[in-house]
Design a protein around this motif. Structure first.
Motif, PDB file in Angstrom:
ATOM      1  N   GLU A   1      42.842  34.121  30.066  1.00  0.00           N
ATOM      2  CA  GLU A   1      42.461  33.297  31.203  1.00  0.00           C
ATOM      3  C   GLU A   1      42.463  31.817  30.860  1.00  0.00           C
ATOM      4  O   GLU A   1      42.476  31.426  29.693  1.00  0.00           O
ATOM      5  CB  GLU A   1      41.093  33.750  31.707  1.00  0.00           C
ATOM      6  CG  GLU A   1      41.205  35.111  32.364  1.00  0.00           C
ATOM      7  CD  GLU A   1      39.877  35.660  32.824  1.00  0.00           C
ATOM      8  OE1 GLU A   1      39.612  35.598  34.011  1.00  0.00           O
ATOM      9  OE2 GLU A   1      39.119  36.151  31.981  1.00  0.00           O
ATOM     10  N   SER A   2      42.441  31.032  31.918  1.00  0.00           N
ATOM     11  CA  SER A   2      42.480  29.588  31.781  1.00  0.00           C
ATOM     12  C   SER A   2      41.427  29.109  30.774  1.00  0.00           C
ATOM     13  O   SER A   2      40.282  29.529  30.825  1.00  0.00           O
ATOM     14  CB  SER A   2      42.207  28.976  33.147  1.00  0.00           C
ATOM     15  OG  SER A   2      42.345  27.601  33.066  1.00  0.00           O
TER      16      SER A   2
ATOM     17  N   LEU B   1      41.957  42.946  32.543  1.00  0.00           N
ATOM     18  CA  LEU B   1      42.988  41.946  32.850  1.00  0.00           C
ATOM     19  C   LEU B   1      44.225  42.626  33.436  1.00  0.00           C
ATOM     20  O   LEU B   1      44.755  42.215  34.469  1.00  0.00           O
ATOM     21  CB  LEU B   1      43.350  41.199  31.566  1.00  0.00           C
ATOM     22  CG  LEU B   1      44.324  40.035  31.701  1.00  0.00           C
ATOM     23  CD1 LEU B   1      43.646  38.855  32.389  1.00  0.00           C
ATOM     24  CD2 LEU B   1      44.823  39.597  30.324  1.00  0.00           C
TER      25      LEU B   1
ATOM     26  N   ASN C   1      31.786  35.108  35.610  1.00  0.00           N
ATOM     27  CA  ASN C   1      32.847  34.144  35.407  1.00  0.00           C
ATOM     28  C   ASN C   1      33.139  34.004  33.929  1.00  0.00           C
ATOM     29  O   ASN C   1      32.308  34.337  33.100  1.00  0.00           O
ATOM     30  CB  ASN C   1      32.403  32.790  35.951  1.00  0.00           C
ATOM     31  CG  ASN C   1      32.163  32.864  37.440  1.00  0.00           C
ATOM     32  OD1 ASN C   1      33.082  33.000  38.224  1.00  0.00           O
ATOM     33  ND2 ASN C   1      30.889  32.824  37.823  1.00  0.00           N
ATOM     34  N   PRO C   2      34.320  33.482  33.593  1.00  0.00           N
ATOM     35  CA  PRO C   2      34.594  33.255  32.181  1.00  0.00           C
ATOM     36  C   PRO C   2      33.540  32.309  31.621  1.00  0.00           C
ATOM     37  O   PRO C   2      33.101  31.405  32.313  1.00  0.00           O
ATOM     38  CB  PRO C   2      35.972  32.592  32.193  1.00  0.00           C
ATOM     39  CG  PRO C   2      36.559  32.915  33.523  1.00  0.00           C
ATOM     40  CD  PRO C   2      35.408  33.072  34.463  1.00  0.00           C
TER      41      PRO C   2
ATOM     42  N   SER D   1      32.057  27.039  38.804  1.00  0.00           N
ATOM     43  CA  SER D   1      33.431  27.299  38.383  1.00  0.00           C
ATOM     44  C   SER D   1      34.338  27.352  39.610  1.00  0.00           C
ATOM     45  O   SER D   1      33.865  27.416  40.754  1.00  0.00           O
ATOM     46  CB  SER D   1      33.492  28.632  37.651  1.00  0.00           C
ATOM     47  OG  SER D   1      33.273  29.673  38.573  1.00  0.00           O
TER      48      SER D   1
ATOM     49  N   ASP E   1      42.060  32.473  37.768  1.00  0.00           N
ATOM     50  CA  ASP E   1      42.527  33.515  36.859  1.00  0.00           C
ATOM     51  C   ASP E   1      42.635  34.849  37.570  1.00  0.00           C
ATOM     52  O   ASP E   1      41.938  35.083  38.552  1.00  0.00           O
ATOM     53  CB  ASP E   1      41.515  33.650  35.722  1.00  0.00           C
ATOM     54  CG  ASP E   1      41.616  32.489  34.778  1.00  0.00           C
ATOM     55  OD1 ASP E   1      42.747  32.094  34.474  1.00  0.00           O
ATOM     56  OD2 ASP E   1      40.579  31.979  34.360  1.00  0.00           O
ATOM     57  N   VAL E   2      43.468  35.733  37.031  1.00  0.00           N
ATOM     58  CA  VAL E   2      43.670  37.014  37.725  1.00  0.00           C
ATOM     59  C   VAL E   2      42.402  37.823  37.882  1.00  0.00           C
ATOM     60  O   VAL E   2      42.234  38.492  38.900  1.00  0.00           O
ATOM     61  CB  VAL E   2      44.759  37.933  37.108  1.00  0.00           C
ATOM     62  CG1 VAL E   2      46.128  37.508  37.549  1.00  0.00           C
ATOM     63  CG2 VAL E   2      44.630  38.051  35.628  1.00  0.00           C
ATOM     64  N   THR E   3      41.506  37.777  36.896  1.00  0.00           N
ATOM     65  CA  THR E   3      40.289  38.584  37.064  1.00  0.00           C
ATOM     66  C   THR E   3      39.429  38.007  38.188  1.00  0.00           C
ATOM     67  O   THR E   3      38.762  38.742  38.911  1.00  0.00           O
ATOM     68  CB  THR E   3      39.450  38.677  35.770  1.00  0.00           C
ATOM     69  OG1 THR E   3      39.041  37.370  35.383  1.00  0.00           O
ATOM     70  CG2 THR E   3      40.231  39.300  34.635  1.00  0.00           C
ATOM     71  N   ILE E   4      39.467  36.687  38.355  1.00  0.00           N
ATOM     72  CA  ILE E   4      38.704  36.049  39.432  1.00  0.00           C
ATOM     73  C   ILE E   4      39.451  36.216  40.753  1.00  0.00           C
ATOM     74  O   ILE E   4      38.846  36.441  41.809  1.00  0.00           O
ATOM     75  CB  ILE E   4      38.477  34.549  39.128  1.00  0.00           C
ATOM     76  CG1 ILE E   4      37.872  34.372  37.726  1.00  0.00           C
ATOM     77  CG2 ILE E   4      37.589  33.910  40.183  1.00  0.00           C
ATOM     78  CD1 ILE E   4      36.532  35.022  37.530  1.00  0.00           C
TER      79      ILE E   4
ATOM     80  N   GLN F   1      38.493  39.381  42.250  1.00  0.00           N
ATOM     81  CA  GLN F   1      37.181  39.312  42.929  1.00  0.00           C
ATOM     82  C   GLN F   1      37.333  38.725  44.329  1.00  0.00           C
ATOM     83  O   GLN F   1      36.787  39.255  45.297  1.00  0.00           O
ATOM     84  CB  GLN F   1      36.212  38.390  42.172  1.00  0.00           C
ATOM     85  CG  GLN F   1      35.759  38.853  40.801  1.00  0.00           C
ATOM     86  CD  GLN F   1      34.917  37.764  40.101  1.00  0.00           C
ATOM     87  OE1 GLN F   1      34.801  36.641  40.582  1.00  0.00           O
ATOM     88  NE2 GLN F   1      34.340  38.104  38.963  1.00  0.00           N
TER      89      GLN F   1
END
Ligand SMILES: Nc1ncnc2c1ncn2[C@@H]1O[C@H](COP(=O)(O)OP(=O)(O)OP(=O)(O)O)[C@@H](O)[C@H]1O
Ligand SMILES: Nc1ncnc2c1ncn2[C@@H]1O[C@H](COP(=O)(O)OP(=O)(O)OP(=O)(O)O)[C@@H](O)[C@H]1O
Ligand code: SF4
Ligand SMILES: [Mg+2]
Ligand SMILES: [Mg+2]
Lengths: 329, 327
Positions: A51-52, A257, A278-279, B157, B187-190, B193
């Motif tokens: 991820e970013s 992922l 969140n990350p 975020s 991001d893909v995981t977000i 969601q």
């Protein structure tokens, strides 16, 4: 394929000490690379996903020594280039190149195509005059662009054409190793396919080795032999593309992922694992396994002990307490 | 079948620039039913964002709508005056963008911004607005709504900011949400969601969504129907399954074949030769003909009109299927 390492990193760290007050109340130190050890073999494509902000670009730039590592080794053909200075690094530079995400900002708008492409040749070789122009034409031909554009300017080209020119410039010095940092992310899909095909063709013809960074999992799957998955400055899983994409992923983050990417073909869809939260903030990483606050299967030990990257099966590395022999207490 | 909530009919938008006239939207037509997620998909510059902005009466200068109708509940939005549009915008029709931070003012707390918008569109006092905002945060799955209410945008975020934008749209009572690449910067995981959230909202609150994207995977997984745009008009539209799995237009087919997919691994990808035409200099006839593997004489002369292919509303604008092309 014989497997000789071309590039290796050992315990590579890159810590940015930022002056900005973006993360008030928190220490202003970002561990962009937090002990990365990996091997890139000759003529392979190693994909890097994550991820970013997880450190993909930093990894590419540090390996190429565009920025200095904080500590650790970077072996290029067995030589540690981490401690080298500008002058001693010079002979290595020509073997290692980078192509960036945004083709529009990769070129100086005032320079002709010839000047841009010839720049590395002028800096590193004694090619001049007609021989320089001939080499530039040859490079254009390699990337499928007509030779007559040598005297045109960047604004006259589309994004896909500029990315071809960026590849031509990267090839100028016959490098062995190229870091491709999201080279198709700014391009339309119909054009992305042209660039991916070109990169594969060039790799076969010129025996190139690629580090291919992307957040687009389908692109990475298509182009990579092996894939490294990063999370917060660390590699959490490393295996062949086939293993990871054919249901063999072991790390809970990799599984989530891979399941998150939207898939067109309904019969290929997997059950989606939606990660909560969140990350994490890289300036303030969680203790233990950096992934534990979002991990759906975390156990007690995960918040306390950092798991190490272990070879769980042949060719397959993962850093998770629940994977392999180090099963959590 | 129910009346559409929104229908865009034969919309034309151009920009007069110093370089010449940019024909950004050229006969765009599609409709969205209540409770439906409609995907508007296409490559960069094909007019997706400008179309979304036109629905809200927000086409940026020097752009102008030169023809067409935009019917919302049967009323033509293009004939509303400024005050009427201000009332609709952010109220019954809300928009969220790719970069949520650009839509949030950095100097005010998230709570004060959302309260202001709610009070602009609903007759409530400060306390009620706050309660609605908190309920909105809850509905979009934001943890600790009270903390979010007090936070400044930069403390959240990207994924959280996008949730705030969606909460804002809901709290002010939106019936139609225009989401312009809402997950492209995430991001893909977000992204997963947020897409799941949009789906839930549609189901729970019956909100209709115009989802603008360039990602066919996103379309496949979230949209009920889809329109594929090329050079400012729809070349193929219909239920998602028809368009993606039984596509008829050479452009749709080209796009799908250009995507890396597991079945293509180890092979060269198909690519569409050339690149998207510029709105400054559109080809005559079918806008796709210079890149089309199946081009015929008529394609260069006459723009194909949408032809209906079946009872479920699969339509394609291509002379391979048009009456003119059959002759
Ligand atoms: N020059 C810099 N100074 C300070 N911090 C930096 C710098 N460059 C990167 N970082 C930080 O290091 C971390 C890793 O950044 P990096 O750009 O490598 O991520 P990435 O994986 O390439 O992300 P993306 O997918 O968004 O490109 C981030 O937290 C970033 O903010
Ligand atoms: N302010 C403006 N001035 C001039 N031309 C404009 C302006 N805004 C948009 N255009 C033109 O209108 C056309 C459509 O633009 P639009 O932003 O709708 O594309 P899009 O489909 O949303 O693309 P993307 O996927 O890149 O967001 C483009 O050719 C663009 O150059
Ligand atoms: S109308 Fe003609 S040029 Fe256009 S897509 Fe169909 S066959 Fe191709
Ligand atoms: Mg990066
Ligand atoms: Mg847009």
């Amino acid at each position: 394929m014989s497997r000789t390492p071309l590039v290796e990193t050992r315990h590579l760290y890159k810590i940015f000490r930022s002056q900005s007050g973006l993360f008030r109340r928190e220490k202003k130190e970002v561990r962009a690379l937090n002990g990365v050890s990996l091997t890139i073999y000759r003529r392979e494509t190693l994909g890097v996903v994550g991820e970013s902000g997880c450190g993909k670009t930093t990894l590419g730039r540090t390996i190429l020594r565009l920025i200095p590592p904080t500590s650790g080794q970077i072996l290029f053909e067995g030589q540690d280039i981490a401690p080298l200075d500008r002058r001693t690094l010079r002979p290595y530079r020509r073997h290692m190149q980078m192509v960036f995400q945004n083709p529009y900002t990769s070129f100086d708008p005032r320079f002709t195509v010839l000047k841009s492409i010839a720049e590395p040749l002028v800096a590193h070789t004694d090619l001049r005059g007609d021989r320089l122009v001939a080499r530039a034409r040859e490079l254009l031909q390699q990337v499928g662009m007509p030779g007559e554009i040598l005297y045109r300017y960047p604004h006259e080209f589309s994004g896909g054409q500029l990315q071809r020119l960026a590849v031509a410039r990267a090839l100028a010095l016959n490098p062995k190793f190229i870091v491709l940092d999201e080279p198709t992310s700014a391009l339309d899909v119909s054009v992305q396919a042209q660039i991916i095909n070109l990169l594969k063709q060039l790799q076969a013809d010129l025996h190139l080795t690629y580090l291919f960074i992307s957040h687009d999992l389908s692109v990475v799957q298509h182009i990579s032999d092996r894939i490294a998955v990063m999370y917060l400055g660390q590699i959490v899983e490393l295996s062949t593309a086939d293993t990871l994409f054919q249901g063999g992923a072991l790390h809970p983050y990799t599984k989530a992922l891979l399941s998150s990417a939207p898939i067109i073909d309904p019969q290929l869809r997997r059950e989606r694992i939606i990660l909560p939260g969140n990350p994490p903030n890289p300036a303030n990483p969680p203790p233990g396994c950096a992934f534990h606050p979002r991990c759906p299967v975390a156990v007690d030990v995960c918040s306390k002990v950092e798991p190490s990257l272990l070879e769980v099966e042949s060719e397959h590395w993962a850093a998770c307490h629940l994977v392999g022999k180090e099963v959590g207490a | 079948m129910t009346e559409p909530l929104l229908s865009v009919e034969d919309l034309y938008i151009r920009f007069k620039t110093y370089a010449g006239t940019v024909h950004a939207v050229n006969g765009m037509s599609f409709h969205i039913h209540p409770g439906e997620i409609f995907g508007l998909v296409g490559e960069s510059g094909c007019g997706k964002s400008v179309t979304g902005l036109a629905v809200l009466g927000m086409v940026p200068y020097p752009g102008e709508v030169i023809a067409g109708r935009i019917l919302f509940h049967g009323e033509n939005l293009l004939q509303k005056n400024r005050r009427e549009m201000e009332q609709i915008r952010g109220g019954r029709i809300a928009m969220i963008f790719q970069d949520p931070s650009a839509s949030l003012n950095p100097v005010f707390t998230v709570g004060s911004q959302i309260s202001r918008i709610i009070r602009h569109h609903r007759r409530v006092d400060r306390h009620e607005a706050r309660a609605l905002a908190l309920a909105g945060f809850e509905a979009v799955g934001l943890p600790d709504p009270a903390r979010i209410f007090r936070a400044y945008p930069h403390e959240l975020s990207g994924g959280m900011q996008q949730r705030v934008m969606i909460a804002m749209a809901l709290a002010s009572g939106a019936e139609l949400l225009i989401a312009d690449e809402p997950t492209t910067a995430l991001d893909v995981t977000i992204q997963a969601q947020i897409l799941a959230l949009l789906n839930d909202l549609r189901a729970a609150q019956g909100v209709s969504i115009l989802l603008i994207t360039h990602d066919l995977g996103v379309v496949a997984e979230t949209c009920d129907r889809v329109g594929v745009a090329y050079a400012g008009s729809i070349v193929e539209t219909g239920p998602t399954a028809q368009v993606l799995y039984q596509m008829k237009h050479p452009y749709t087919r080209g796009l799908l074949e250009a995507l890396p997919r597991p079945s293509h691994r180890g092979k060269a990808l198909q690519s569409i030769p050339g690149s998207v035409p510029s709105g400054l200099d559109l080809p005559s006839g079918c806008p796709f003909w210079p890149r089309c593997p199946e081009v015929m004489d008529i394609c260069r002369e006459q723009k194909p009109l949408p032809t209906r292919l079946d009872e479920v509303g699969h339509r394609v604008a291509c002379h391979l299927y048009s009456r003119e092309g059959q002759r």
